[in-house]
Enzyme design. Structure first.
Site, PDB file in Angstrom:
ATOM      1  N   ASP A  80      33.932  45.085  32.738  1.00  0.00           N
ATOM      2  CA  ASP A  80      34.971  44.417  31.959  1.00  0.00           C
ATOM      3  C   ASP A  80      34.337  43.569  30.863  1.00  0.00           C
ATOM      4  O   ASP A  80      33.173  43.193  30.945  1.00  0.00           O
ATOM      5  CB  ASP A  80      35.817  43.526  32.881  1.00  0.00           C
ATOM      6  CG  ASP A  80      36.645  44.341  33.860  1.00  0.00           C
ATOM      7  OD1 ASP A  80      37.070  45.451  33.484  1.00  0.00           O
ATOM      8  OD2 ASP A  80      36.856  43.872  34.991  1.00  0.00           O
ATOM      9  N   CYS A  87      32.244  34.171  48.197  1.00  0.00           N
ATOM     10  CA  CYS A  87      31.624  35.450  48.535  1.00  0.00           C
ATOM     11  C   CYS A  87      30.312  35.150  49.234  1.00  0.00           C
ATOM     12  O   CYS A  87      29.766  34.052  49.101  1.00  0.00           O
ATOM     13  CB  CYS A  87      31.341  36.272  47.277  1.00  0.00           C
ATOM     14  SG  CYS A  87      32.843  36.620  46.335  1.00  0.00           S
ATOM     15  N   ARG A 146      52.039  47.722  43.717  1.00  0.00           N
ATOM     16  CA  ARG A 146      50.815  47.169  44.305  1.00  0.00           C
ATOM     17  C   ARG A 146      50.640  45.720  43.881  1.00  0.00           C
ATOM     18  O   ARG A 146      50.945  45.385  42.737  1.00  0.00           O
ATOM     19  CB  ARG A 146      49.577  47.898  43.758  1.00  0.00           C
ATOM     20  CG  ARG A 146      49.293  49.216  44.371  1.00  0.00           C
ATOM     21  CD  ARG A 146      48.473  50.063  43.409  1.00  0.00           C
ATOM     22  NE  ARG A 146      49.320  50.610  42.356  1.00  0.00           N
ATOM     23  CZ  ARG A 146      48.872  51.319  41.317  1.00  0.00           C
ATOM     24  NH1 ARG A 146      47.587  51.558  41.176  1.00  0.00           N
ATOM     25  NH2 ARG A 146      49.712  51.777  40.424  1.00  0.00           N
ATOM     26  N   CYS A 166      30.155  39.519  37.947  1.00  0.00           N
ATOM     27  CA  CYS A 166      31.521  39.448  38.490  1.00  0.00           C
ATOM     28  C   CYS A 166      32.565  39.222  37.400  1.00  0.00           C
ATOM     29  O   CYS A 166      32.424  38.345  36.559  1.00  0.00           O
ATOM     30  CB  CYS A 166      31.613  38.306  39.497  1.00  0.00           C
ATOM     31  SG  CYS A 166      33.263  38.163  40.226  1.00  0.00           S
ATOM     32  N   ASP A 193      39.201  49.164  32.695  1.00  0.00           N
ATOM     33  CA  ASP A 193      40.347  48.269  32.831  1.00  0.00           C
ATOM     34  C   ASP A 193      40.577  47.671  31.444  1.00  0.00           C
ATOM     35  O   ASP A 193      39.727  46.940  30.935  1.00  0.00           O
ATOM     36  CB  ASP A 193      40.038  47.178  33.869  1.00  0.00           C
ATOM     37  CG  ASP A 193      41.239  46.892  34.752  1.00  0.00           C
ATOM     38  OD1 ASP A 193      42.376  47.067  34.269  1.00  0.00           O
ATOM     39  OD2 ASP A 193      41.040  46.482  35.905  1.00  0.00           O
ATOM     40  N   ARG A 224      50.346  43.459  38.647  1.00  0.00           N
ATOM     41  CA  ARG A 224      50.322  44.199  37.389  1.00  0.00           C
ATOM     42  C   ARG A 224      51.070  45.524  37.492  1.00  0.00           C
ATOM     43  O   ARG A 224      51.691  45.967  36.556  1.00  0.00           O
ATOM     44  CB  ARG A 224      48.875  44.451  36.973  1.00  0.00           C
ATOM     45  CG  ARG A 224      48.762  45.129  35.641  1.00  0.00           C
ATOM     46  CD  ARG A 224      47.433  45.809  35.446  1.00  0.00           C
ATOM     47  NE  ARG A 224      46.326  44.890  35.508  1.00  0.00           N
ATOM     48  CZ  ARG A 224      45.059  45.287  35.599  1.00  0.00           C
ATOM     49  NH1 ARG A 224      44.760  46.554  35.642  1.00  0.00           N
ATOM     50  NH2 ARG A 224      44.090  44.402  35.660  1.00  0.00           N
ATOM     51  N   TYR A 225      50.950  46.183  38.656  1.00  0.00           N
ATOM     52  CA  TYR A 225      51.630  47.465  38.863  1.00  0.00           C
ATOM     53  C   TYR A 225      52.786  47.228  39.836  1.00  0.00           C
ATOM     54  O   TYR A 225      52.627  46.495  40.811  1.00  0.00           O
ATOM     55  CB  TYR A 225      50.661  48.474  39.481  1.00  0.00           C
ATOM     56  CG  TYR A 225      49.396  48.683  38.681  1.00  0.00           C
ATOM     57  CD1 TYR A 225      49.419  49.438  37.512  1.00  0.00           C
ATOM     58  CD2 TYR A 225      48.187  48.123  39.083  1.00  0.00           C
ATOM     59  CE1 TYR A 225      48.259  49.635  36.774  1.00  0.00           C
ATOM     60  CE2 TYR A 225      47.018  48.312  38.350  1.00  0.00           C
ATOM     61  CZ  TYR A 225      47.060  49.077  37.203  1.00  0.00           C
ATOM     62  OH  TYR A 225      45.919  49.268  36.474  1.00  0.00           O
ATOM     63  N   LYS A 281      44.349  50.188  34.192  1.00  0.00           N
ATOM     64  CA  LYS A 281      43.146  51.013  34.312  1.00  0.00           C
ATOM     65  C   LYS A 281      43.388  52.388  33.695  1.00  0.00           C
ATOM     66  O   LYS A 281      44.423  53.004  33.933  1.00  0.00           O
ATOM     67  CB  LYS A 281      42.792  51.208  35.779  1.00  0.00           C
ATOM     68  CG  LYS A 281      42.288  49.956  36.473  1.00  0.00           C
ATOM     69  CD  LYS A 281      41.845  50.306  37.891  1.00  0.00           C
ATOM     70  CE  LYS A 281      41.479  49.084  38.688  1.00  0.00           C
ATOM     71  NZ  LYS A 281      42.651  48.221  39.001  1.00  0.00           N
ATOM     72  N   CYS A 319      27.737  37.820  42.577  1.00  0.00           N
ATOM     73  CA  CYS A 319      27.238  38.861  41.679  1.00  0.00           C
ATOM     74  C   CYS A 319      27.262  38.307  40.264  1.00  0.00           C
ATOM     75  O   CYS A 319      28.279  37.762  39.826  1.00  0.00           O
ATOM     76  CB  CYS A 319      28.133  40.083  41.757  1.00  0.00           C
ATOM     77  SG  CYS A 319      28.421  40.608  43.466  1.00  0.00           S
ATOM     78  N   ARG A 378      35.454  38.029  37.857  1.00  0.00           N
ATOM     79  CA  ARG A 378      36.156  36.759  38.117  1.00  0.00           C
ATOM     80  C   ARG A 378      35.184  35.600  38.192  1.00  0.00           C
ATOM     81  O   ARG A 378      35.424  34.617  38.889  1.00  0.00           O
ATOM     82  CB  ARG A 378      36.978  36.845  39.407  1.00  0.00           C
ATOM     83  CG  ARG A 378      38.126  37.805  39.290  1.00  0.00           C
ATOM     84  CD  ARG A 378      39.237  37.569  40.304  1.00  0.00           C
ATOM     85  NE  ARG A 378      40.092  38.741  40.254  1.00  0.00           N
ATOM     86  CZ  ARG A 378      40.071  39.732  41.145  1.00  0.00           C
ATOM     87  NH1 ARG A 378      39.301  39.642  42.213  1.00  0.00           N
ATOM     88  NH2 ARG A 378      40.818  40.787  40.988  1.00  0.00           N
TER      89      ARG A 378
HETATM   90  C1  LIG Z   1      42.952  47.746  40.150  1.00  0.00           C
HETATM   91  C2  LIG Z   1      44.117  46.974  40.475  1.00  0.00           C
HETATM   92  C3  LIG Z   1      44.992  47.352  41.495  1.00  0.00           C
HETATM   93  C4  LIG Z   1      44.771  48.546  42.392  1.00  0.00           C
HETATM   94  O1  LIG Z   1      44.630  49.699  41.695  1.00  0.00           O
HETATM   95  P1  LIG Z   1      44.368  51.096  42.359  1.00  0.00           P
HETATM   96  O2  LIG Z   1      44.097  51.916  41.146  1.00  0.00           O
HETATM   97  O3  LIG Z   1      45.582  51.463  43.095  1.00  0.00           O
HETATM   98  O4  LIG Z   1      43.189  50.982  43.264  1.00  0.00           O
HETATM   99  C5  LIG Z   1      46.102  46.575  41.705  1.00  0.00           C
HETATM  100  N1  LIG Z   1      46.350  45.465  40.992  1.00  0.00           N
HETATM  101  C6  LIG Z   1      45.524  45.083  40.001  1.00  0.00           C
HETATM  102  C7  LIG Z   1      45.856  43.854  39.243  1.00  0.00           C
HETATM  103  C8  LIG Z   1      44.376  45.816  39.718  1.00  0.00           C
HETATM  104  O5  LIG Z   1      43.542  45.399  38.766  1.00  0.00           O
HETATM  105  S1  SF4 Z   2      31.937  41.066  42.322  1.00  0.00           S
HETATM  106 FE1  SF4 Z   2      32.677  38.921  42.328  1.00  0.00          FE
HETATM  107  S2  SF4 Z   2      34.304  38.871  43.849  1.00  0.00           S
HETATM  108 FE2  SF4 Z   2      33.098  40.744  44.244  1.00  0.00          FE
HETATM  109  S3  SF4 Z   2      31.536  40.133  45.742  1.00  0.00           S
HETATM  110 FE3  SF4 Z   2      30.616  39.913  43.736  1.00  0.00          FE
HETATM  111  S4  SF4 Z   2      30.976  37.748  43.199  1.00  0.00           S
HETATM  112 FE4  SF4 Z   2      32.380  38.253  44.870  1.00  0.00          FE
END
Ligand SMILES: *Cc1c(COP(=O)(O)O)cnc(C)c1O
Ligand code: SF4
Length: 346
Positions: free
Chosen positions: A271, A103, A94, A110, A308, A90-91, A315, A107, A112
């Site tokens: 989220d 995991c 990074r 979560c 986010d 996305r960035y 973010k 959670c 995801r």
């Molecule tokens: C949060 C995130 C990051 C890392 O973000 P930082 O603000 O640098 O910690 C990188 N890629 C994605 C897709 C993210 O959601």
């Molecule tokens: S938040 Fe989601 S990815 Fe992170 S430890 Fe919990 S279940 Fe796993």
């Protein structure tokens, strides 16, 4: 087999197993688990003091997860920011590298949950190699975040192999690992793991403590071992209604994190993910907590409160006084300047 692997085998994964410890409605929970898997480590189970407490809420399935809330399964649009299945890019500088789909404990909140722990989404070694290849072909990527799922559920050898391949890419400067095992499976942080990790500096590890009750002696020792290996530790907390959305709870959490050598990094607004609405607090609540922390703890202990934005727009850090109200919604400015109407109902 190592102790942590034995502990994983002893996890609670079915409502019937949970019913051996607590009176629960097995049928109601089974309906949830069919859709969103459950796993609770012996360590984490042992932190539950009573039904419905902050530990319980984070790990025990709740029928509210099945409410038709109209929210998307993938609110951050990660699937569309995925050039190859294991990467979310996305960035420019990074990349998120999703190396695991399991995991130690699942959670309930979560972001995801659409795929984490669901067998059909497991990450193959070929997909991992495709991810490494993508990173290698994109010289703008300086910072790789290993995430998942939980990267530390891989064996030391597999993890070491992936890290070595990443380190051979000249433009990769920083490697970060996101892991919740210091909280849910502290046995995983062995001396051997730390010896593996310390070969790949600069290496950062962001863990995920949400409540002071998670700051156990075992978690403190796990973090101490990582810190002694030279790994800088940060923490990402999710603001969770009924778990940590109280100023006093958050103050105790961030102070406790500093004591175990972990620096609070982010406080995430929940989220807008399907099945997690019962955990969401209003943005005003997060800002109130942040303002209260400001008067009480060191600046080093204060995380950035971030939202986010839906659709993968990035973010946004919120600071007290920032919020523009629009009736039941808030107006937020995306990193590229676009104004976004963000739903902020109860
Ligand atoms: C949060 C995130 C990051 C890392 O973000 P930082 O603000 O640098 O910690 C990188 N890629 C994605 C897709 C993210 O959601
Ligand atoms: S938040 Fe989601 S990815 Fe992170 S430890 Fe919990 S279940 Fe796993």
């Amino acid at each position: 087999m190592e102790l942590w692997q034995q502990q994983l085998k002893q996890c609670i994964t079915t409502p019937a197993q949970l019913a051996e410890h607590f009176p629960v409605d097995v049928a109601a929970l089974e309906a949830v688990v069919e859709r969103y898997p459950m796993r609770i480590t012996p360590h984490y189970l042992g932190l539950i003091r009573e039904i419905g407490d902050p530990i319980w809420k984070q790990c025990v399935p709740d029928p509210a997860e099945l409410l038709a809330d109209g929210l998307p399964a993938d609110p951050l649009n990660e699937e569309h920011l995925s050039p190859v299945p294991s990467i979310v890019h996305r960035y420019p500088d990074r990349a998120l590298f999703l190396v695991s789909n399991v995991c130690a404990a699942y959670c309930r909140f979560c972001t995801r949950k659409r795929k984490v722990g669901c067998g059909g989404h497991s990450v193959s070694f070929g997909e991992i190699l495709d991810g490494i290849d993508y990173i290698g072909r994109n010289p703008r990527i300086k910072d790789v975040l290993l995430s998942g799922g939980d990267p530390l559920l891989m064996s030391d050898r597999m993890l070491g192999d992936i890290l070595a391949r990443l380190r051979r890419i000249p433009h990769v400067e920083v490697i970060r690992i996101g892991s919740r095992v210091p909280v849910t499976l502290p046995e995983r942080i062995t001396e051997e793991l730390c010896r593996t990790l310390r070969q790949f500096h600069p290496l950062y590890l962001n863990t995920h403590f949400n409540h002071p009750a998670e700051l156990t002696a075992a978690a403190a020792e796990a973090c101490g071992r990582l810190a002694d290996a030279g790994i800088a530790l940060g923490n990402q907390t999710v603001l969770l209604a009924g778990v940590n959305d109280e100023p006093a709870v958050m103050a105790e959490l961030v102070r406790g994190l500093m004591r175990i050598r972990v620096r609070p990094y982010y406080l995430h607004q929940m989220d807008l993910t399907a099945g997690t609405g019962h955990f969401r607090s209003r943005l005003e609540r997060g800002l109130e907590i942040l303002a209260a922390l400001g008067g009480e703890v060191s600046g080093m202990a204060i995380p950035q409160y971030v939202v986010d934005l839906p659709g993968g727009k990035g973010k946004v850090p919120l600071v007290p006084g920032y919020l523009e109200r629009l009736g039941e919604s808030a107006l937020l400015r995306a990193p590229d300047g676009e104004r976004i109407v963000y739903p902020n109902g109860d």
